[in-house]
Design a protein around this motif. Structure first.
Motif, PDB file in Angstrom:
ATOM      1  N   GLY A   8      17.189  37.458  -3.352  1.00 55.23           N
ATOM      2  CA  GLY A   8      17.975  36.942  -4.440  1.00 55.23           C
ATOM      3  C   GLY A   8      16.941  37.777  -6.090  1.00 55.23           C
ATOM      4  O   GLY A   8      17.082  37.540  -6.904  1.00 55.23           O
ATOM      5  N   GLY A   9      16.794  38.252  -5.627  1.00 55.96           N
ATOM      6  CA  GLY A   9      15.247  39.355  -6.753  1.00 55.96           C
ATOM      7  C   GLY A   9      16.297  40.812  -7.707  1.00 55.96           C
ATOM      8  O   GLY A   9      17.373  40.277  -7.192  1.00 55.96           O
ATOM      9  N   GLY A  10      16.190  40.477  -8.569  1.00 59.63           N
ATOM     10  CA  GLY A  10      17.007  41.607  -9.710  1.00 59.63           C
ATOM     11  C   GLY A  10      16.340  41.494 -10.919  1.00 59.63           C
ATOM     12  O   GLY A  10      14.965  41.674 -10.744  1.00 59.63           O
ATOM     13  N   GLY A  15      14.009  35.223 -21.363  1.00 59.47           N
ATOM     14  CA  GLY A  15      13.764  34.043 -21.754  1.00 59.47           C
ATOM     15  C   GLY A  15      14.793  33.280 -20.794  1.00 59.47           C
ATOM     16  O   GLY A  15      14.823  32.354 -20.519  1.00 59.47           O
ATOM     17  N   GLY A  16      15.243  34.502 -19.664  1.00 61.16           N
ATOM     18  CA  GLY A  16      16.403  34.476 -18.558  1.00 61.16           C
ATOM     19  C   GLY A  16      15.465  33.176 -17.640  1.00 61.16           C
ATOM     20  O   GLY A  16      14.624  33.259 -17.024  1.00 61.16           O
ATOM     21  N   SER A  17      16.206  32.920 -15.853  1.00 65.36           N
ATOM     22  CA  SER A  17      15.842  31.995 -14.891  1.00 65.36           C
ATOM     23  C   SER A  17      16.470  32.891 -13.771  1.00 65.36           C
ATOM     24  O   SER A  17      17.347  33.723 -14.103  1.00 65.36           O
ATOM     25  N   LEU A  18      15.174  32.254 -12.704  1.00 67.21           N
ATOM     26  CA  LEU A  18      15.576  33.535 -11.710  1.00 67.21           C
ATOM     27  C   LEU A  18      14.828  32.938 -10.479  1.00 67.21           C
ATOM     28  O   LEU A  18      13.630  31.516 -10.577  1.00 67.21           O
ATOM     29  N   ARG A  19      15.575  32.738  -9.427  1.00 66.04           N
ATOM     30  CA  ARG A  19      15.257  31.759  -8.737  1.00 66.04           C
ATOM     31  C   ARG A  19      15.494  32.503  -6.794  1.00 66.04           C
ATOM     32  O   ARG A  19      16.222  33.220  -6.711  1.00 66.04           O
ATOM     33  N   VAL A  20      13.842  32.473  -5.999  1.00 67.03           N
ATOM     34  CA  VAL A  20      13.898  33.136  -5.393  1.00 67.03           C
ATOM     35  C   VAL A  20      13.530  32.680  -4.199  1.00 67.03           C
ATOM     36  O   VAL A  20      12.792  31.976  -3.973  1.00 67.03           O
ATOM     37  N   PRO A  21      14.851  32.510  -3.151  1.00 66.89           N
ATOM     38  CA  PRO A  21      13.810  32.021  -1.608  1.00 66.89           C
ATOM     39  C   PRO A  21      13.700  32.269  -0.893  1.00 66.89           C
ATOM     40  O   PRO A  21      13.461  34.206  -0.773  1.00 66.89           O
ATOM     41  N   CYS A  22      12.281  32.122   0.109  1.00 68.45           N
ATOM     42  CA  CYS A  22      11.990  33.112   1.329  1.00 68.45           C
ATOM     43  C   CYS A  22      11.795  31.890   2.233  1.00 68.45           C
ATOM     44  O   CYS A  22      12.329  30.947   2.656  1.00 68.45           O
ATOM     45  N   ALA A  23      13.052  32.426   3.158  1.00 72.09           N
ATOM     46  CA  ALA A  23      13.624  32.176   4.436  1.00 72.09           C
ATOM     47  C   ALA A  23      12.565  32.383   5.666  1.00 72.09           C
ATOM     48  O   ALA A  23      12.664  33.397   6.602  1.00 72.09           O
ATOM     49  N   SER A 102      -5.231  25.643   8.293  1.00 71.15           N
ATOM     50  CA  SER A 102      -7.017  25.882   9.102  1.00 71.15           C
ATOM     51  C   SER A 102      -7.235  27.813   9.208  1.00 71.15           C
ATOM     52  O   SER A 102      -8.777  27.943   9.851  1.00 71.15           O
ATOM     53  N   SER A 103      -7.232  28.169   8.646  1.00 74.80           N
ATOM     54  CA  SER A 103      -6.747  29.578   8.464  1.00 74.80           C
ATOM     55  C   SER A 103      -7.089  29.706   6.503  1.00 74.80           C
ATOM     56  O   SER A 103      -6.761  29.012   5.968  1.00 74.80           O
ATOM     57  N   ASN A 104      -7.768  30.346   6.462  1.00 75.70           N
ATOM     58  CA  ASN A 104      -8.390  30.181   5.110  1.00 75.70           C
ATOM     59  C   ASN A 104      -7.710  31.777   4.410  1.00 75.70           C
ATOM     60  O   ASN A 104      -7.529  32.504   3.355  1.00 75.70           O
ATOM     61  N   LYS A 105      -6.444  32.464   5.190  1.00 76.67           N
ATOM     62  CA  LYS A 105      -6.053  34.005   5.225  1.00 76.67           C
ATOM     63  C   LYS A 105      -4.533  33.773   5.378  1.00 76.67           C
ATOM     64  O   LYS A 105      -4.362  33.008   6.407  1.00 76.67           O
ATOM     65  N   TYR A 106      -3.514  33.850   4.747  1.00 74.83           N
ATOM     66  CA  TYR A 106      -2.269  34.240   4.669  1.00 74.83           C
ATOM     67  C   TYR A 106      -2.243  35.647   5.778  1.00 74.83           C
ATOM     68  O   TYR A 106      -2.131  36.576   5.076  1.00 74.83           O
ATOM     69  N   GLY A 107      -1.538  34.796   7.315  1.00 72.69           N
ATOM     70  CA  GLY A 107      -1.737  36.114   8.124  1.00 72.69           C
ATOM     71  C   GLY A 107      -0.098  36.420   8.087  1.00 72.69           C
ATOM     72  O   GLY A 107       0.294  37.549   9.389  1.00 72.69           O
ATOM     73  N   TYR A 108       0.994  36.065   7.747  1.00 74.58           N
ATOM     74  CA  TYR A 108       1.928  36.494   7.587  1.00 74.58           C
ATOM     75  C   TYR A 108       2.899  36.743   6.394  1.00 74.58           C
ATOM     76  O   TYR A 108       2.810  35.857   4.942  1.00 74.58           O
ATOM     77  N   TRP A 109       3.180  37.752   6.416  1.00 78.72           N
ATOM     78  CA  TRP A 109       4.208  37.811   4.701  1.00 78.72           C
ATOM     79  C   TRP A 109       5.655  38.485   5.074  1.00 78.72           C
ATOM     80  O   TRP A 109       5.817  39.053   5.823  1.00 78.72           O
ATOM     81  N   GLY A 110       6.231  37.981   4.148  1.00 78.62           N
ATOM     82  CA  GLY A 110       7.859  38.999   3.533  1.00 78.62           C
ATOM     83  C   GLY A 110       7.729  40.715   3.457  1.00 78.62           C
ATOM     84  O   GLY A 110       6.588  40.864   2.374  1.00 78.62           O
ATOM     85  N   GLN A 111       8.926  41.332   3.173  1.00 77.42           N
ATOM     86  CA  GLN A 111       8.555  42.266   2.521  1.00 77.42           C
ATOM     87  C   GLN A 111       8.786  42.709   1.066  1.00 77.42           C
ATOM     88  O   GLN A 111       8.524  44.003   0.635  1.00 77.42           O
ATOM     89  N   GLY A 112       9.505  41.533   0.062  1.00 78.64           N
ATOM     90  CA  GLY A 112       8.775  41.475  -0.891  1.00 78.64           C
ATOM     91  C   GLY A 112      10.011  41.676  -1.465  1.00 78.64           C
ATOM     92  O   GLY A 112      11.154  42.226  -1.333  1.00 78.64           O
ATOM     93  N   THR A 113      10.720  40.950  -2.450  1.00 82.58           N
ATOM     94  CA  THR A 113      11.400  41.750  -3.525  1.00 82.58           C
ATOM     95  C   THR A 113      11.044  41.981  -4.755  1.00 82.58           C
ATOM     96  O   THR A 113      10.485  41.074  -5.718  1.00 82.58           O
ATOM     97  N   GLN A 114      11.718  42.550  -5.595  1.00 77.42           N
ATOM     98  CA  GLN A 114      12.297  42.884  -6.951  1.00 77.42           C
ATOM     99  C   GLN A 114      12.381  42.346  -7.933  1.00 77.42           C
ATOM    100  O   GLN A 114      12.951  42.694  -7.468  1.00 77.42           O
ATOM    101  N   VAL A 115      11.389  41.771  -9.237  1.00 74.60           N
ATOM    102  CA  VAL A 115      11.781  41.102 -10.097  1.00 74.60           C
ATOM    103  C   VAL A 115      11.567  42.458 -11.044  1.00 74.60           C
ATOM    104  O   VAL A 115      10.848  42.322 -11.618  1.00 74.60           O
TER     105      VAL A 115
END
Length: 119
Positions: A8-10, A15-23, A102-115
């Protein structure tokens, strides 16, 4: 294992809006906190917003409060970042992440989307 896929990046005008989903897939998410981070060129990655999957409590970085909101659709196993009143300085790669409560670290990441926000 949790797999995260952003989309959903782009390019959007200032002033505009964008909604980006993460499945999300792979695990039941009730024990996870989901978040969005962003990284602009030449800058460090910064926290944007987070949501507790169970209960839906949300947290938004102070600099983005009032413009950005995070939500989730449990039926679709998807987290959304709604961005309004976008500014050129919001231009970045936006990443979805997950961590066990229970963790203090984000262990899972997506590949990212450019906005990209054009002026």
């Amino acid at each position: 294992q949790v797999q995260l896929v952003e989309s959903g990046g782009g390019v959007v005008q200032a002033g505009g809006s964008l909604r980006v989903p993460c499945a999300a897939s792979g695990r039941t998410l009730s024990s996870y906190r989901m978040a969005w981070f962003r990284q602009a060129p030449g800058k460090e990655r910064e926290f944007v917003a987070a949501i507790l999957w169970s209960g839906g409590s949300t947290y938004v970085a102070d600099s983005m409060k009032g413009r950005f909101t995070i939500s989730r659709d449990a039926a679709k196993n998807t987290v959304y970042l709604q961005m309004n009143s976008l500014k050129p300085e919001d231009t970045a790669v936006y990443y979805c992440a997950a961590r066990l409560l229970s963790s203090n670290k984000y262990g899972y990441w997506g590949q990212g989307t450019q906005v990209t926000v054009s002026s």
